[in-house]
Design a protein around this motif. Structure first.
Motif, PDB file in Angstrom:
ATOM      1  N   VAL A 250       0.859  -1.180   0.000  1.00  0.00           N
ATOM      2  CA  VAL A 250       0.000   0.000   0.000  1.00  0.00           C
ATOM      3  C   VAL A 250       0.897   1.231   0.000  1.00  0.00           C
ATOM      4  O   VAL A 250       1.989   1.213   0.585  1.00  0.00           O
ATOM      5  N   VAL A 251       0.453   2.253  -0.703  1.00  0.00           N
ATOM      6  CA  VAL A 251       1.205   3.511  -0.737  1.00  0.00           C
ATOM      7  C   VAL A 251       0.358   4.578  -0.048  1.00  0.00           C
ATOM      8  O   VAL A 251      -0.809   4.774  -0.401  1.00  0.00           O
ATOM      9  N   VAL A 252       0.956   5.216   0.943  1.00  0.00           N
ATOM     10  CA  VAL A 252       0.255   6.226   1.725  1.00  0.00           C
ATOM     11  C   VAL A 252       1.072   7.513   1.670  1.00  0.00           C
ATOM     12  O   VAL A 252       2.300   7.470   1.825  1.00  0.00           O
ATOM     13  N   SER A 253       0.418   8.638   1.422  1.00  0.00           N
ATOM     14  CA  SER A 253       1.149   9.912   1.493  1.00  0.00           C
ATOM     15  C   SER A 253       0.707  10.691   2.730  1.00  0.00           C
ATOM     16  O   SER A 253      -0.478  10.726   3.066  1.00  0.00           O
TER      17      SER A 253
ATOM     18  N   ARG B 224       4.975   8.109   1.697  1.00  0.00           N
ATOM     19  CA  ARG B 224       5.536   9.240   0.956  1.00  0.00           C
ATOM     20  C   ARG B 224       5.269  10.511   1.748  1.00  0.00           C
ATOM     21  O   ARG B 224       4.119  10.793   2.079  1.00  0.00           O
ATOM     22  N   ARG B 225       6.303  11.233   2.013  1.00  0.00           N
ATOM     23  CA  ARG B 225       6.150  12.472   2.790  1.00  0.00           C
ATOM     24  C   ARG B 225       5.977  13.656   1.852  1.00  0.00           C
ATOM     25  O   ARG B 225       6.751  13.826   0.913  1.00  0.00           O
ATOM     26  N   VAL B 226       4.974  14.459   2.144  1.00  0.00           N
ATOM     27  CA  VAL B 226       4.715  15.645   1.324  1.00  0.00           C
ATOM     28  C   VAL B 226       5.038  16.880   2.171  1.00  0.00           C
ATOM     29  O   VAL B 226       4.413  17.103   3.207  1.00  0.00           O
ATOM     30  N   PRO B 227       6.049  17.658   1.763  1.00  0.00           N
ATOM     31  CA  PRO B 227       6.404  18.840   2.574  1.00  0.00           C
ATOM     32  C   PRO B 227       5.321  19.919   2.500  1.00  0.00           C
ATOM     33  O   PRO B 227       4.557  19.972   1.536  1.00  0.00           O
ATOM     34  N   ALA B 228       5.276  20.756   3.525  1.00  0.00           N
ATOM     35  CA  ALA B 228       4.338  21.891   3.520  1.00  0.00           C
ATOM     36  C   ALA B 228       4.976  23.024   2.733  1.00  0.00           C
ATOM     37  O   ALA B 228       6.024  23.552   3.130  1.00  0.00           O
ATOM     38  N   ARG B 229       4.377  23.371   1.602  1.00  0.00           N
ATOM     39  CA  ARG B 229       4.906  24.482   0.786  1.00  0.00           C
ATOM     40  C   ARG B 229       3.833  25.556   0.692  1.00  0.00           C
ATOM     41  O   ARG B 229       2.762  25.322   0.148  1.00  0.00           O
TER      42      ARG B 229
ATOM     43  N   PRO C 276      -1.274  21.579  -2.476  1.00  0.00           N
ATOM     44  CA  PRO C 276      -2.078  20.381  -2.205  1.00  0.00           C
ATOM     45  C   PRO C 276      -1.251  19.250  -1.599  1.00  0.00           C
ATOM     46  O   PRO C 276      -0.094  19.054  -1.963  1.00  0.00           O
ATOM     47  N   GLY C 277      -1.850  18.530  -0.687  1.00  0.00           N
ATOM     48  CA  GLY C 277      -1.197  17.375  -0.088  1.00  0.00           C
ATOM     49  C   GLY C 277      -0.435  17.694   1.186  1.00  0.00           C
ATOM     50  O   GLY C 277      -0.145  16.800   1.979  1.00  0.00           O
TER      51      GLY C 277
ATOM     52  N   LEU D 299      -3.343  10.505   2.700  1.00  0.00           N
ATOM     53  CA  LEU D 299      -4.099   9.821   1.644  1.00  0.00           C
ATOM     54  C   LEU D 299      -3.622   8.391   1.446  1.00  0.00           C
ATOM     55  O   LEU D 299      -2.417   8.111   1.489  1.00  0.00           O
ATOM     56  N   LEU D 300      -4.593   7.521   1.229  1.00  0.00           N
ATOM     57  CA  LEU D 300      -4.289   6.186   0.729  1.00  0.00           C
ATOM     58  C   LEU D 300      -4.234   6.317  -0.784  1.00  0.00           C
ATOM     59  O   LEU D 300      -5.238   6.584  -1.433  1.00  0.00           O
TER      60      LEU D 300
END
Lengths: 305, 114
Positions: B29-32, B65-70, B99-100, B105-106
């Motif tokens: 499974v991929v999770v962000s 997957r880590r999504v930085p705050a931009r 976004p993100g 999110l799954l």
């Protein structure tokens, strides 16, 4: 089946979901939100650290809004119902949500607790969250706005340490401001730090003890009430059973023998057994026109805009 | 420790998707997780490793997957440096998060289907 040769082996497929992990919670929250909107109730999710002054703020609100708004609350607490009892004593009909080890409220907990309080007969309904600056921020409960209580005794850098909570706030109520002269704290620094975690910070400085700033807080509540949608919530058939048996335990001043549509013209200012208070006040999002019920006690209704 | 309840939601969702497609196994499974999602990725991984025992995800690898705050100005597009006030000086308007950056999110489930 294997698509290459049809041999009967299984194949591995990637399934794109791209869905919020809390989608299930969000669906229940949307249901709660539709109910609040449909009844014309301003629902607020009040968050903050343990001891930030959430309950004291609500007590002060009850004093300031007396005779103006009917208030109600559910209050999340790990182990006690102390806060709910304090709110009851202040004149706010309340129910405790004891979460055990749970560090936050979720939409389902709130939905279930609503069955036990006459929330429809309120103008402003507070969901007092568990004292915690981390988890409550990520669970939508169906509120119209998030309010975060931050006390001046907590340290100037609290916003920087808990950016997620403050980013989620529609309003920060800076509490215990009467203590500022006794503390090594600069309110300006707190406000500056809030600007670094909130793109459009809105802050009201109050003291529940002295009453300073409470009028501004009440004015904010009034402005949010004006922003409420005036129409009933999205039409949906109720598939749950919490409101429909219509047991009046109090003396009822009207009679209805013919089963026609009717409105209750008396004001309900007290809690009673049935949650649905049709026509309790004219500010309700659905009037008696939506609400046909016969003489058999049970009734069905649908919300239609 | 809301990470445990989040893992529970994740596993329930994966099991539902797998059941709907009659999957015999779930491999990955991929999770962000956004930086401002309010979830600690390490704690989430630990919670996953603990909670998945006995579920359909027992042998499922989770890729985080880590999504930085931009943050940037929605008008002129100027990026807001980390730690700065979240508003555009030039345009005098609040910054917007890409976004993100605050979501969890799954994204994808890799499953074995007949």
């Amino acid at each position: 089946m294997c698509t290459t040769c049809g041999c009967g082996d299984t194949s591995i497929v990637p399934v794109d979901v791209h869905e919020k992990i809390l989608a299930g919670n969000d669906r229940v929250a949307a249901h709660n939100r539709a109910h609040f909107a449909g009844a014309g109730v301003l629902a607020l999710n009040l968050m903050g650290s343990p001891g930030a002054g959430k309950t004291a703020l609500l007590e002060a609100t009850a004093r300031a809004a007396k005779g103006r708004w009917r208030l109600g609350a559910v209050s999340g607490d790990l182990a006690t119902d102390n806060d709910a009892r304090r709110l009851e004593a202040a004149g706010i009909p309340s129910r405790a949500i004891t979460t055990g080890q749970g560090c936050h409220l979720d939409a389902e907990l709130v939905h279930n607790a609503l069955h036990g309080v006459p929330w429809q007969a309120t103008d402003v309904f507070f969901i007092e969250n568990v004292g915690n600056l981390v988890c409550p921020a990520i669970y939508d409960l169906g509120q119209a706005a998030n309010v975060v209580a931050l006390s001046v005794t907590e340290g100037e850098d609290k916003p920087l340490k808990y950016p997620v909570m403050f980013k989620a706030a529609d309003l920060v109520v800076l509490t215990k401001c009467d203590l500022v002269p006794h503390l090594d704290v600069k309110v300006e620094t707190i406000l500056d730090n809030l600007k670094r975690v909130m793109p459009a910070p809105r802050v009201i400085q109050v003291s529940a003890r002295t009453g300073a700033g409470i009028d501004e807080w009440v004015a904010w509540l009034a402005s949010r009430r004006e922003k409420l949608p005036r129409t009933a919530g999205p039409g949906h058939a109720h598939d749950h059973t919490h409101v429909h048996p219509h047991e009046h335990t109090h003396a009822h001043p009207h009679r209805h023998a013919d089963g026609t549509v009717h409105g209750h013209s008396h004001g309900h200012s007290h809690a009673h057994d049935h949650l649905h208070a049709p026509g309790a006040e004219d500010e309700h999002g659905h009037g008696e026109a939506d609400h046909a019920h016969g003489t058999d006690g049970g009734h069905e209704h649908e919300h239609e805009p | 420790m809301h990470e445990y309840s989040l893992v529970q939601s994740l596993v329930t969702r994966v099991e539902a998707e797998a059941a709907a497609r009659k999957a015999t196994a779930v491999h990955r499974v991929v999770v962000s997780i956004g930086e401002l999602a309010g979830v600690d990725p390490e704690l989430f991984q630990t919670a996953y490793d603990t909670f998945r025992a006995g579920t359909l995800c027992e042998h499922t690898v989770m890729e985080l997957r880590r999504v930085p705050a931009r943050w940037s100005c929605p008008r002129c597009g100027r990026g807001i440096p980390r730690g700065e006030v979240l508003a555009c000086d030039a345009c005098q308007i609040p910054a917007r998060l890409a976004p993100g950056g605050d979501e969890m999110l799954l994204e994808t489930i890799e499953m074995e289907v007949p």
